[in-house]
Design an enzyme around this catalytic site. Structure first.
Site, mmCIF file in Angstrom:
data_model
loop_
_atom_site.group_PDB
_atom_site.id
_atom_site.type_symbol
_atom_site.label_atom_id
_atom_site.label_comp_id
_atom_site.label_asym_id
_atom_site.label_seq_id
_atom_site.Cartn_x
_atom_site.Cartn_y
_atom_site.Cartn_z
ATOM 1 N N ASN A 9 31.485 37.131 43.976
ATOM 2 C CA ASN A 9 32.747 36.436 43.398
ATOM 3 C C ASN A 9 33.657 37.299 44.092
ATOM 4 O OD1 ASN A 9 35.111 35.713 42.353
ATOM 5 N ND2 ASN A 9 34.517 36.674 40.140
ATOM 6 N N LYS A 11 36.908 36.681 44.272
ATOM 7 C CA LYS A 11 38.194 36.546 43.665
ATOM 8 C C LYS A 11 39.371 36.364 44.670
ATOM 9 C CE LYS A 11 36.230 39.972 40.335
ATOM 10 N NZ LYS A 11 36.305 41.135 39.335
ATOM 11 N N HIS A 95 35.765 33.345 33.575
ATOM 12 C CA HIS A 95 35.809 34.675 33.959
ATOM 13 C C HIS A 95 36.988 35.318 33.147
ATOM 14 C CE1 HIS A 95 36.120 38.596 36.275
ATOM 15 N NE2 HIS A 95 35.018 38.018 36.811
ATOM 16 N N GLY A 172 35.259 46.046 37.787
ATOM 17 C CA GLY A 172 36.238 46.715 38.573
ATOM 18 C C GLY A 172 36.482 48.225 38.354
ATOM 19 N N SER A 212 30.597 46.016 38.118
ATOM 20 C CA SER A 212 30.402 47.145 38.886
ATOM 21 C C SER A 212 28.947 47.395 39.627
ATOM 22 C CB SER A 212 30.617 48.610 38.283
ATOM 23 O OG SER A 212 32.057 48.663 37.939
HETATM 24 P P1 13P Z 1 33.082 43.870 40.064
HETATM 25 O O1 13P Z 1 31.735 43.932 40.694
HETATM 26 O O2 13P Z 1 34.288 44.418 41.099
HETATM 27 O O3 13P Z 1 33.032 45.114 39.002
HETATM 28 O O4 13P Z 1 33.464 42.644 39.626
HETATM 29 C C1 13P Z 1 32.562 42.030 38.809
HETATM 30 C C2 13P Z 1 32.975 40.840 38.384
HETATM 31 O O5 13P Z 1 34.235 40.729 37.866
HETATM 32 C C3 13P Z 1 32.240 39.540 39.090
HETATM 33 O O6 13P Z 1 32.703 38.148 38.694
#
Ligand code: 13P
Length: 249
Positions: A9, A11, A95, A172, A212
């Site tokens: 993802n 983002k 999400h 995150g 994470s």
């Molecule tokens: P991280 O891997 O950066 O923690 O994000 C996870 C996430 O939100 C995937 O959709």
């Protein structure tokens, strides 16, 4: 048995040009393994460039959101049909960042999942508790409410979708759920799916872990019996870390 899926993802990262570079690097470094599927979910504006970079490869394309209607006066929105036209196979819905920033409710997530299925896309439906909810001992209750609400009426179509368990406190933050915490949540979700659509369908539905995931914790998470891969945020933005996670599945 269920195949594994590792999806990135991205983002709100990567321009079209940057996305094409990243997708090409992932494609070039991928060692194919039977039973492991790979997908990347770039921002809308990078979909075409990434689709071109991945053409003819086994890596699937996904989007990060859609509008529940096929078309209409909805400024700034994108429909399932439009995503399909750009080569998307998957679309992330619900999400936690959208639940929080855009006020998405389980009912809206449900409508989006339905729209995705109707257009032939595979929705990746995200659920997960906050830190406060976990500390109050409400994790299972929150997951129950989100799964029942987000998948209402979809009990007979479970195998056409993917669930992602993403504890909000792990996204995150570098705080990964332990393999045991994740496994417990996944097993709970699978029990809920069985109650909605039967044990066989639930046994065939993929449940991804997100929050994470890094190269050094992926293998332990993915080896849990109810964890069928991952939805990867930060570590999916570099080809080497994403590929290391993929190769540990
Ligand atoms: P991280 O891997 O950066 O923690 O994000 C996870 C996430 O939100 C995937 O959709």
């Amino acid at each position: 048995m269920r195949s594994k899926l590792v999806a990135g993802n991205w983002k709100m990262y990567k321009t079209a040009a940057e996305g094409a570079v990243l997708a090409t690097a992932i494609r070039n470094g991928l060692r194919r393994k039977p039973g492991v599927e790979v997908a990347v979910c770039p921002p809308f504006t990078a979909l075409t460039a990434v689709a071109q970079a991945l053409a003819g490869s086994p890596i699937a394309l996904g989007a990060q959101n859609l509008h529940p209607e096929a078309e209409g006066a909805h400024t700034g929105e994108i429909s399932a049909v439009m995503l399909k036209e750009h080569g998307c196979v998957y679309v992330i819905v619900g999400h936690s960042e959208r639940r929080r920033e855009c006020g998405e409710t389980d009912a809206l997530v449900n409508a989006k999942a339905l729209a995705a299925l109707k257009a032939g896309l595979i929705p990746i439906v995200c659920v997960g508790e906050t830190r406060e909810e976990r500390e109050a001992g409400r994790t299972e209750a929150v997951l129950t409410e989100q799964i029942r609400g987000s998948l209402a009426g979809l009990g007979d179509r479970l195998e056409g979708l993917v669930i992602a368990y993403e504890p909000v406190w792990a996204i995150g933050t570098g705080l990964t759920a332990t393999p045991q915490q994740a496994q417990e949540a996944h097993a709970h979700i699978r029990r809920l799916l069985a109650a909605m659509g039967g044990r066989d369908a639930a046994a065939r539905t993929r449940i991804l872990y997100g929050g994470s995931v890094k190269p050094d914790n992926a293998a332990d998470l993915f080896s849990q019996p109810d964890i069928d891969g991952g939805l990867i945020g930060g570590a999916s933005l570099k080809a080497d870390s994403f590929l290391a996670i993929v190769h540990s599945a």
